[in-house]
Structures are given as C-alpha cells and as structure tokens.
Design a protein around this motif. Structure first.
Motif, PDB file in Angstrom:
ATOM      1  N   LYS A 230       0.820  -1.204   0.000  1.00  9.23           N
ATOM      2  CA  LYS A 230       0.000   0.000   0.000  1.00  9.23           C
ATOM      3  C   LYS A 230       0.864   1.269   0.000  1.00  9.23           C
ATOM      4  O   LYS A 230       0.541   2.256  -0.668  1.00  9.23           O
ATOM      5  CB  LYS A 230      -0.943   0.004   1.196  1.00  9.23           C
ATOM      6  CG  LYS A 230      -1.976  -1.123   1.166  1.00  9.23           C
ATOM      7  CD  LYS A 230      -3.040  -0.947   2.226  1.00  9.23           C
ATOM      8  CE  LYS A 230      -3.977   0.175   1.893  1.00  9.23           C
ATOM      9  NZ  LYS A 230      -4.745  -0.041   0.666  1.00  9.23           N
TER      10      LYS A 230
ATOM     11  N   GLN B  69      -0.130   4.270   6.233  1.00  8.53           N
ATOM     12  CA  GLN B  69      -1.141   3.217   6.134  1.00  8.53           C
ATOM     13  C   GLN B  69      -0.968   2.264   7.322  1.00  8.53           C
ATOM     14  O   GLN B  69      -0.273   2.596   8.263  1.00  8.53           O
ATOM     15  CB  GLN B  69      -1.016   2.435   4.820  1.00  8.53           C
ATOM     16  CG  GLN B  69      -0.631   3.231   3.594  1.00  8.53           C
ATOM     17  CD  GLN B  69       0.853   3.506   3.565  1.00  8.53           C
ATOM     18  OE1 GLN B  69       1.649   2.678   3.997  1.00  8.53           O
ATOM     19  NE2 GLN B  69       1.234   4.670   3.076  1.00  8.53           N
TER      20      GLN B  69
ATOM     21  N   GLU C 140       0.236  -1.058   7.178  1.00  8.41           N
ATOM     22  CA  GLU C 140       0.989  -2.266   6.839  1.00  8.41           C
ATOM     23  C   GLU C 140       2.417  -2.262   7.371  1.00  8.41           C
ATOM     24  O   GLU C 140       3.223  -3.092   6.963  1.00  8.41           O
ATOM     25  CB  GLU C 140       0.997  -2.463   5.322  1.00  8.41           C
ATOM     26  CG  GLU C 140      -0.355  -2.855   4.760  1.00  8.41           C
ATOM     27  CD  GLU C 140      -0.311  -3.247   3.293  1.00  8.41           C
ATOM     28  OE1 GLU C 140      -1.195  -4.017   2.873  1.00  8.41           O
ATOM     29  OE2 GLU C 140       0.596  -2.795   2.557  1.00  8.41           O
TER      30      GLU C 140
ATOM     31  N   ALA D 170      -5.516   1.346   6.673  1.00  2.00           N
ATOM     32  CA  ALA D 170      -5.869   0.154   5.920  1.00  2.00           C
ATOM     33  C   ALA D 170      -4.622  -0.736   5.874  1.00  2.00           C
ATOM     34  O   ALA D 170      -3.618  -0.333   5.291  1.00  2.00           O
ATOM     35  CB  ALA D 170      -6.315   0.534   4.505  1.00  2.00           C
ATOM     36  N   PRO D 171      -4.678  -1.893   6.542  1.00  2.00           N
ATOM     37  CA  PRO D 171      -5.771  -2.352   7.396  1.00  2.00           C
ATOM     38  C   PRO D 171      -5.850  -1.550   8.699  1.00  2.00           C
ATOM     39  O   PRO D 171      -4.922  -0.810   9.026  1.00  2.00           O
ATOM     40  CB  PRO D 171      -5.396  -3.813   7.676  1.00  2.00           C
ATOM     41  CG  PRO D 171      -3.893  -3.814   7.613  1.00  2.00           C
ATOM     42  CD  PRO D 171      -3.542  -2.839   6.514  1.00  2.00           C
ATOM     43  N   VAL D 172      -6.961  -1.723   9.412  1.00  2.00           N
ATOM     44  CA  VAL D 172      -7.133  -1.052  10.696  1.00  2.00           C
ATOM     45  C   VAL D 172      -6.252  -1.743  11.730  1.00  2.00           C
ATOM     46  O   VAL D 172      -6.369  -2.939  11.949  1.00  2.00           O
ATOM     47  CB  VAL D 172      -8.601  -1.091  11.146  1.00  2.00           C
ATOM     48  CG1 VAL D 172      -8.754  -0.451  12.524  1.00  2.00           C
ATOM     49  CG2 VAL D 172      -9.475  -0.362  10.135  1.00  2.00           C
TER      50      VAL D 172
ATOM     51  N   GLU E  36     -13.787  -0.095   7.235  1.00  2.00           N
ATOM     52  CA  GLU E  36     -12.688   0.272   8.123  1.00  2.00           C
ATOM     53  C   GLU E  36     -13.111   1.324   9.136  1.00  2.00           C
ATOM     54  O   GLU E  36     -12.667   1.305  10.293  1.00  2.00           O
ATOM     55  CB  GLU E  36     -11.513   0.783   7.288  1.00  2.00           C
ATOM     56  CG  GLU E  36     -10.863  -0.302   6.434  1.00  2.00           C
ATOM     57  CD  GLU E  36     -10.081   0.247   5.245  1.00  2.00           C
ATOM     58  OE1 GLU E  36      -9.409  -0.560   4.573  1.00  2.00           O
ATOM     59  OE2 GLU E  36     -10.173   1.463   4.973  1.00  2.00           O
TER      60      GLU E  36
END
Length: 339
Positions: A43, A140, A142, A164-166, A186
């Motif tokens: 991401k 983000q 990740e 993203a992801p939470v 999310e």
C-alpha cells in the motif's frame, strides 16, 4: 518551515506473486496453475507511485529485503520519479503477497510482511528530518504500529492517515490525521477499536433505520448514504480535523471544518479494482500538497481511482498528468453529519 519534499510516504513495499488457477485448491490439494506473475505492490509503494504520477515530488520511506524479490519491488517507484533513497535493506525477505486467483475471480491472499516489519519507531526516527520536513506525510496500516505513531508525531505538515488495514493505533494519533481516510468497513472497525460507545450508537442507529424500513431495497442507496454519513460524524466526533470515507463506485464522503459533501465517482467499465483505494489516497495527497482544498483534492482523487480500475494491475494502472481522467455529470452535494 521549508519543506524538503511535497509528499513523504512511510509505508509498505511488497512484491505480489499472482498465481491463476481454474479454481481455488481445497485444503491439502495440489493444483496446476495456469500462470504466475510477479508485480510490485504494497500500500505504501502504491500510494507513492500514485502521488508521483500526479505531479508531487514524492519520497518513499520503507524497506525491502536482501533477497531477489527486492529487484521486482522498486522499478515502478523509480520510473515514476519517487525518491527511494530512504528505502532501507533489511536482512531477510522482501514483503510478499501470495495471491491465488480462480477463473471465477475469487481469490485467496496470504501476506508475509518481511522487511516491512522492520519499519518500526527506530527505523522511522532515522528519517526524522525528511518526515518532519514534508508538506504531506502519508501513512497506512501495513508497517508496525510504533513506526506509524512515530511518523505521525514527527509530521509538521499535513498528515494523511489511511488506516488500511485497521491496526491498534492510539486515539491521539487518529486525532492528528487531517484527513483520516478509511472505507466504510474500516471506519466501523476503527470506532469499535477506539470508541466503543460511538460504535454502539452507530449500531443502534442502523438497527433503528432497518426496523423502520429505511434500508429496504427500494431505499437502499439512501439508507447507505445515511449510514455512511453517520460513520463520518462519529469519526469527526473523535476530534479528527477531517475525514474522507471512500465508497468505491459510489465515490467518497468528505468532511472538514468548512462543511461535508458527497463526492460522486465517474462511471467506468471496471476491469480490475485492486489498488484503486491506493490510487485515491496518492492522488488526494498530491492534490493537498499542491494547495488544493480537501474537497477539491477528493474530486480529483475519485477520478484517479476510477481511471485505475479500467486497467489490470495496481501501480501500472495509475494515471500521469497527461492521461485523460474520466468525468462525471453528477454534482457534489452538501450533506449533514451529526453524531
């Protein structure tokens, strides 16, 4: 203060190993695949490519491994003009996403963080000057939470936080976001994590709307609009300066101190939607760095996201400044968000 870069992305760099098969394997079963492709991903890298292609001077802070996959992870970043001088090399593998896609387009994905796990608080601190000097810092979910939180606190420019992801960042860091960018799912997950009372209010409101028929099939669109506006309201109530809720083909909801709006997306023939959210975030960040308002930046970003789904792949599908973006006849509409 003087800005050393317009956009600095602190985040993940992956290689996507995409295997196609006639169908997904059953547990313990071996199948013969029909093709295998290695593509750049992650991401963070996706968003950096998208920002650079929209004209922003962009720097990537992250890590690849000391394996052969590192060679496949970086070329499109470099070709897009992203400064990769702050990308470190960690002992071990480059981040890898193993994607299996059946003929019915169903897929399974296993992500191995690899070198991304090394982008922690200490690693980010080594690049404190470039992070604190950025006009826009993009994060983000990740990389390790400690890395996310250190970068957020170092930022003196605008912080675009795309959870993203939470992941379990602190409420303090969420409040630093301007904007906080999430999709509708999310947004609900984040509220459940850091604001359970707000999540409870939201669930109660949605239950009430359902019982009164507000979400029936003949009013599903209006019901979704109302439900998503409620998510935005609860996220703003956390003390966040601005929120952008992405909604796929339905566009985005945007809310800041100047107002709240529904921004429609152009209608296009979708070929591959993977990476569209990253295209949106990268384009949004580039527009903010250029001085656009949040609403103006979101209007640009929905068009970039729509463009990206018309071509297969993630990074290769992102438009440059010379590409013609799709337009829409629908108008931005003001909405009311109240917690």
């Amino acid at each position: 203060m003087p800005r050393s870069a317009e956009v600095v992305v602190v985040g993940s760099i992956n290689v996507d190993q995409v295997v196609t098969t006639d169908r997904l394997p059953l547990p313990g079963e071996t199948l013969i695949g029909t093709s295998m492709t290695l593509l750049p991903g992650g991401k963070g890298a996706n968003q950096a490519v998208a920002a650079a292609r929209r004209g922003a001077a962009t720097t990537m802070v992250g890590a690849v491994g000391d394996d052969v996959h590192a060679e496949a992870a970086l070329p499109l970043l470099v070709a897009s003009g992203v400064d990769v001088g702050r990308v470190g090399v960690a002992a071990g593998p480059t981040g890898l996403a193993v994607v299996t896609v059946g003929s019915d387009s169903e897929n399974t994905i296993v992500v191995v963080p690899g070198a991304n796990a090394s982008v922690d608080e200490e690693a980010v601190a080594r690049h404190s000057e470039v992070v604190s000097g950025a006009a826009v810092v993009v994060l983000q979910g990740e990389i390790p939470v400690s890395g996310i939180e250190r970068a957020a606190r170092l930022a003196t420019g605008r912080l675009v936080l795309n959870l993203a992801p939470v992941v379990a960042v602190s409420a303090e860091v969420v409040r630093l976001a301007d904007p906080l960018v999430l999709n509708e799912h999310e947004g609900r997950l984040l509220l459940e994590m850091i604001a359970p009372d707000a999540a409870g209010r939201l669930a109660g409101r949605e239950s009430s709307d359902s019982s009164t028929g507000a979400s029936s099939s003949d009013a599903s669109s209006a019901g979704a609009d109302t439900a998503d506006a409620a998510v935005v309201a609860e996220l703003r109530a956390l003390g966040t300066a601005s929120v952008v809720l992405t909604r796929g083909a339905a566009g985005a909801l945007v809310s800041d101190a100047s107002g709240s709006w529904s921004v429609p997306s152009p209608r296009v023939r979708a070929v591959d939607s993977s990476g569209a959210g990253d295209a949106f975030v990268g384009a949004l960040s580039a527009a903010l760095a250029s001085g656009s308002s949040l609403l103006e930046a979101a209007q640009e970003a929905v068009r970039v996201g729509a463009y990206s789904v018309t071509t297969a792949g993630t990074q290769p599908s992102y438009p440059g400044l010379d590409d013609d973006l799709p337009g829409t006849d629908e108008q931005v509409t003001a909405i009311e968000v109240t917690a």
